[in-house]
Design a protein around this motif. Structure first.
Motif, short mmCIF file in Angstrom:
data_model
loop_
_atom_site.label_atom_id
_atom_site.label_comp_id
_atom_site.label_asym_id
_atom_site.label_seq_id
_atom_site.Cartn_x
_atom_site.Cartn_y
_atom_site.Cartn_z
N GLY A 88 1.07 -1.27 -0.43
CA GLY A 88 0.60 0.19 0.17
C GLY A 88 0.91 1.32 0.27
N VAL A 89 0.10 2.61 -0.06
CA VAL A 89 0.63 3.41 -0.41
C VAL A 89 -0.30 4.33 0.46
N PRO A 90 0.65 4.64 2.04
CA PRO A 90 1.81 4.45 2.92
C PRO A 90 1.51 2.92 2.81
N CYS A 91 2.90 2.38 2.99
CA CYS A 91 2.75 0.57 3.48
C CYS A 91 2.37 0.68 4.62
N ARG A 92 1.79 -0.61 4.90
CA ARG A 92 0.81 -1.17 5.91
C ARG A 92 0.92 -2.39 6.25
N VAL A 93 1.19 -3.19 7.15
CA VAL A 93 0.96 -4.30 6.97
C VAL A 93 -0.07 -5.21 7.10
N ILE A 94 -0.19 -6.24 6.52
CA ILE A 94 -1.47 -6.61 5.96
C ILE A 94 -1.75 -7.87 6.96
N ARG A 95 -0.77 -8.75 7.36
CA ARG A 95 -1.21 -10.27 8.02
C ARG A 95 0.14 -10.56 7.60
N ASP A 96 0.43 -11.10 9.77
CA ASP A 96 1.98 -12.57 8.87
C ASP A 96 1.81 -13.58 8.29
N ILE A 97 2.92 -13.61 7.59
CA ILE A 97 3.05 -14.80 6.59
C ILE A 97 3.46 -16.29 8.02
N THR A 98 2.24 -17.40 7.54
CA THR A 98 2.31 -18.26 8.94
C THR A 98 2.82 -19.57 7.69
N GLU A 99 2.18 -20.99 8.49
CA GLU A 99 2.36 -21.81 7.31
C GLU A 99 1.29 -21.75 6.97
N ALA A 100 0.06 -21.23 6.72
CA ALA A 100 -0.89 -22.18 5.70
C ALA A 100 -0.10 -21.38 4.13
N ASP A 101 0.24 -20.22 4.42
CA ASP A 101 1.40 -19.89 3.28
C ASP A 101 2.06 -20.55 2.07
N ARG A 102 2.27 -22.23 3.20
CA ARG A 102 3.00 -23.15 2.77
C ARG A 102 3.19 -23.15 1.05
N LEU A 103 4.10 -23.97 0.22
CA LEU A 103 3.59 -23.73 -0.91
C LEU A 103 4.81 -25.65 -1.49
N GLU A 104 4.02 -26.37 -1.74
CA GLU A 104 4.24 -27.63 -1.49
C GLU A 104 5.34 -27.84 -3.37
N LEU A 105 6.50 -28.32 -2.53
CA LEU A 105 7.61 -27.26 -3.89
C LEU A 105 7.84 -28.97 -4.72
N PRO A 106 8.17 -29.40 -6.18
CA PRO A 106 8.34 -30.42 -6.70
C PRO A 106 10.08 -30.74 -6.29
N ALA A 107 10.23 -31.93 -6.01
CA ALA A 107 11.58 -32.72 -5.99
C ALA A 107 12.33 -32.47 -6.78
N VAL A 108 14.17 -31.95 -6.26
CA VAL A 108 14.75 -31.40 -6.85
C VAL A 108 15.18 -32.20 -7.19
N SER A 109 15.45 -33.11 -8.94
CA SER A 109 17.00 -34.17 -9.50
C SER A 109 18.12 -33.21 -9.30
#
Length: 215
Positions: free
Chosen positions: A194-215
């Motif tokens: 935002g303008v001015p920038c403000r805190v929207i929310r915490d970043i939590t475990e709910a934001d976790r992404l399932e990442l593909p395996a690394v070859s």
């Protein structure tokens, strides 16, 4: 003792005053010379193709002596001084990063910058009576400026077109949304925008992404 301390303060160079965030004269030859050198190095870097890795690294070693391993600046770039910017390991910047480092800019490890990010430490007086140009005794013109440092913690992501102003600290692990103007400190591990920038929310475990395996 008091007289000696007063004399020491009066004898501080304009460059020392600038780095300390005090009011200074940017037309001072030492300050202006460093500025011109960094601007030229920025232009030299921008003229290099990405395939010219050795040449780009040589320029960055002169422009940004305080940088960690794995720093990648896509370019074009623009630094006012470079010498007063510290970049940690694995810092990535997309095109058009602008860093006006009249005061120290400190960036942690694993920080990502989107396109058109600006880190702006300079400040100018609010009253025009102190802000406007004025003459030196020799007739040349100058203005008074000052600044405040910027600190960005490790593992942050600043998205495209973010502007960070002088005096701001962004806590570790935070994400700043596109187009934000950051005028106040942001805590760690939050999403802010935002303008001015403000805190929207915490970043939590709910934001976790399932990442593909690394070859």
């Amino acid at each position: 003792m008091e007289d000696r301390q007063g004399s020491d303060t009066a004898e501080r160079s304009q460059l020392e005053r600038m780095i300390a965030g005090e009011v200074y004269d940017p037309s001072d030859p030492e300050v202006a010379g460093m500025l011109a050198k960094a601007h030229q190095l920025s232009r030299d870097y921008n003229a290099c193709a990405e395939s010219e890795g050795e040449r780009r690294n040589e320029i960055l070693s002169r422009l940004l002596p305080h940088r960690g391993k794995g720093v990648w600046l896509t370019g074009p770039i623009f630094f006012d001084y470079g010498a007063f910017t510290t970049l940690g390991d694995n810092v990535y910047a997309n095109f058009n990063i602008t860093v006006l480092d009249v005061c120290p800019v400190t960036v942690g490890d694993n920080v990502m910058f989107g396109p058109n990010v600006s880190l702006l430490t300079p400040l100018h007086p609010l009253r025009w009576q102190e802000r406007n140009l004025r003459p030196h005794r020799d007739g040349s013109m100058f203005d008074f400026e000052y600044g405040a440092p910027i600190t960005i913690g490790s593992n942050c992501w600043l998205a495209g077109n973010v502007t960070v102003t002088g005096g701001v600290t962004i806590g570790e692990g935070s994400v700043i949304g596109a187009g934000a103007v950051v005028t106040h400190d942001i805590p760690a591990n939050v999403l802010a925008a935002g303008v001015p920038c403000r805190v929207i929310r915490d970043i939590t475990e709910a934001d976790r992404l399932e990442l593909p395996a690394v070859s």
